[in-house]
Enzyme design. Structure first.
Site, mmCIF file in Angstrom:
data_model
loop_
_atom_site.group_PDB
_atom_site.id
_atom_site.type_symbol
_atom_site.label_atom_id
_atom_site.label_comp_id
_atom_site.label_asym_id
_atom_site.label_seq_id
_atom_site.Cartn_x
_atom_site.Cartn_y
_atom_site.Cartn_z
ATOM 1 N N SER A 181 -71.571 -42.513 -68.675
ATOM 2 C CA SER A 181 -70.732 -43.517 -69.455
ATOM 3 C C SER A 181 -69.625 -42.636 -70.707
ATOM 4 O O SER A 181 -69.342 -41.346 -71.026
ATOM 5 C CB SER A 181 -71.587 -44.533 -70.940
ATOM 6 O OG SER A 181 -72.112 -46.122 -70.493
HETATM 7 N N1 SAH Z 1 -77.165 -44.395 -70.650
HETATM 8 C C1 SAH Z 1 -76.688 -43.372 -69.161
HETATM 9 C C2 SAH Z 1 -76.282 -43.548 -68.878
HETATM 10 C C3 SAH Z 1 -76.636 -44.790 -68.182
HETATM 11 S S1 SAH Z 1 -75.820 -45.574 -66.309
HETATM 12 C C4 SAH Z 1 -76.670 -42.005 -70.408
HETATM 13 O O1 SAH Z 1 -76.001 -42.339 -71.467
HETATM 14 O O2 SAH Z 1 -76.527 -41.080 -69.230
HETATM 15 C C5 SAH Z 1 -77.373 -47.249 -65.801
HETATM 16 C C6 SAH Z 1 -78.769 -46.645 -65.577
HETATM 17 O O3 SAH Z 1 -79.172 -47.394 -65.691
HETATM 18 C C7 SAH Z 1 -78.536 -46.115 -64.328
HETATM 19 O O4 SAH Z 1 -79.506 -44.751 -64.942
HETATM 20 C C8 SAH Z 1 -79.377 -46.801 -63.558
HETATM 21 O O5 SAH Z 1 -80.330 -46.396 -62.434
HETATM 22 C C9 SAH Z 1 -80.150 -47.833 -64.534
HETATM 23 N N2 SAH Z 1 -80.927 -48.659 -64.481
HETATM 24 C C10 SAH Z 1 -80.524 -49.602 -64.032
HETATM 25 N N3 SAH Z 1 -81.045 -51.045 -63.186
HETATM 26 C C11 SAH Z 1 -82.277 -50.282 -64.511
HETATM 27 C C12 SAH Z 1 -83.610 -51.018 -64.602
HETATM 28 N N4 SAH Z 1 -83.236 -52.668 -64.624
HETATM 29 N N5 SAH Z 1 -84.532 -50.703 -65.778
HETATM 30 C C13 SAH Z 1 -84.279 -49.476 -66.305
HETATM 31 N N6 SAH Z 1 -83.135 -48.574 -65.836
HETATM 32 C C14 SAH Z 1 -81.826 -49.263 -64.574
#
Ligand code: SAH
Length: 249
Positions: free
Chosen positions: A94
């Site tokens: 993000s």
């Molecule tokens: N917080 C992260 C960015 C998140 S992007 C950072 O600091 O880099 C969103 C993430 O959520 C992705 O990696 C995606 O694979 C994950 N995601 C999507 N659905 C999910 C779920 N049900 N459980 C866990 N992770 C999930």
């Protein structure tokens, strides 16, 4: 001795660009450590303080965590830019402002135990770990979970516990949590996460029927267990997906 036009031209160029021209390299050299520290300080001033991020511990954490270590090597020179960046597997880290905004929204304290859903690169988890007591973070994609775990260990973030799995279901063994931070967009607030939030706790989660109409919601759970939700910022997060074979709730 008289300088040729070419040498005079070279002398007028910034040193790095000249070095690049002489060795005919295609990409700029990686930024030096001191320039990264400067870029990070500038990010805190220009992107956070000027946009109402006031929480001192959040500003300090954003000024300390080496964001460039959480992005793919070829994007390091853009690590402190005012935007999200790709981290592979169609996922993104993000924008710094959004990370700071979400961290500030949960009013983090040193004694708190926090759950993050969507580890991604591990950056948000590292920012949290600079402030709170313990961070539990869940990532659906096995490769991202593995990479983030290794990266956080290498950087010395011992308070972060990474698990691969479906974060929709939370982490019941470690519940309840003082706060929950969801970094992928859902079309509704997962019931298991509400259950795993302590009375008096706060959750921040992007909610919307489509990514074009998504709002960051701050949900507070009263001492009586009742929840109250406020839309605080229009956002655009990658979707929360469910693990195949995961129970519906
Ligand atoms: N917080 C992260 C960015 C998140 S992007 C950072 O600091 O880099 C969103 C993430 O959520 C992705 O990696 C995606 O694979 C994950 N995601 C999507 N659905 C999910 C779920 N049900 N459980 C866990 N992770 C999930």
């Amino acid at each position: 001795m008289e300088r040729t036009t070419a040498t005079r031209w070279l002398l007028q160029m910034p040193a790095l660009a000249a070095a690049c021209l002489l060795s005919s390299c295609e990409t700029p050299p990686p930024p030096t450590d001191s320039s990264l520290v400067e870029q990070r300080q500038r990010m805190v001033e220009k992107q956070l303080k000027s946009r109402a991020i006031k929480h001192q511990a959040v500003l300090a954490a954003m000024g300390r965590v080496p964001r460039h270590q959480f992005v793919p090597e070829k994007l390091r020179s853009s690590a402190y830019a005012d935007r999200p960046l790709p981290i592979g597997h169609d996922q993104t880290i993000s924008q710094p402002y959004v990370v700071a905004f979400m961290t500030q929204a949960i009013e983090p304290q040193a004694k708190h135990r926090v759950l993050e859903v969507g580890t991604g690169s591990g950056y948000q988890a590292a920012v949290l770990a600079e402030i709170v007591g313990e961070v539990y973070t869940i990532e659906l994609i096995p490769e991202l979970a593995k990479q983030a775990k290794e990266r956080l260990k290498q950087l010395g973030y011992r308070k972060v516990h990474v698990k691969q799995g479906d974060g929709y279901l939370g982490w019941p063994d470690k519940a309840p949590f003082d706060s929950i931070l969801v970094t992928c967009g859902a079309d509704h607030v997962p019931e298991p996460l509400i259950e795993q939030l302590k009375p008096g706790g706060t959750m921040v989660i992007p909610v919307g029927k489509s990514s074009a109409n998504q709002w960051l919601e701050v949900i507070t759970k009263g001492k009586d267990g009742k929840t109250n939700s406020r839309k605080v910022l229009p956002v655009r997060f990658v979707p929360l997906r469910r693990e195949k074979g995961s129970p519906a709730k």
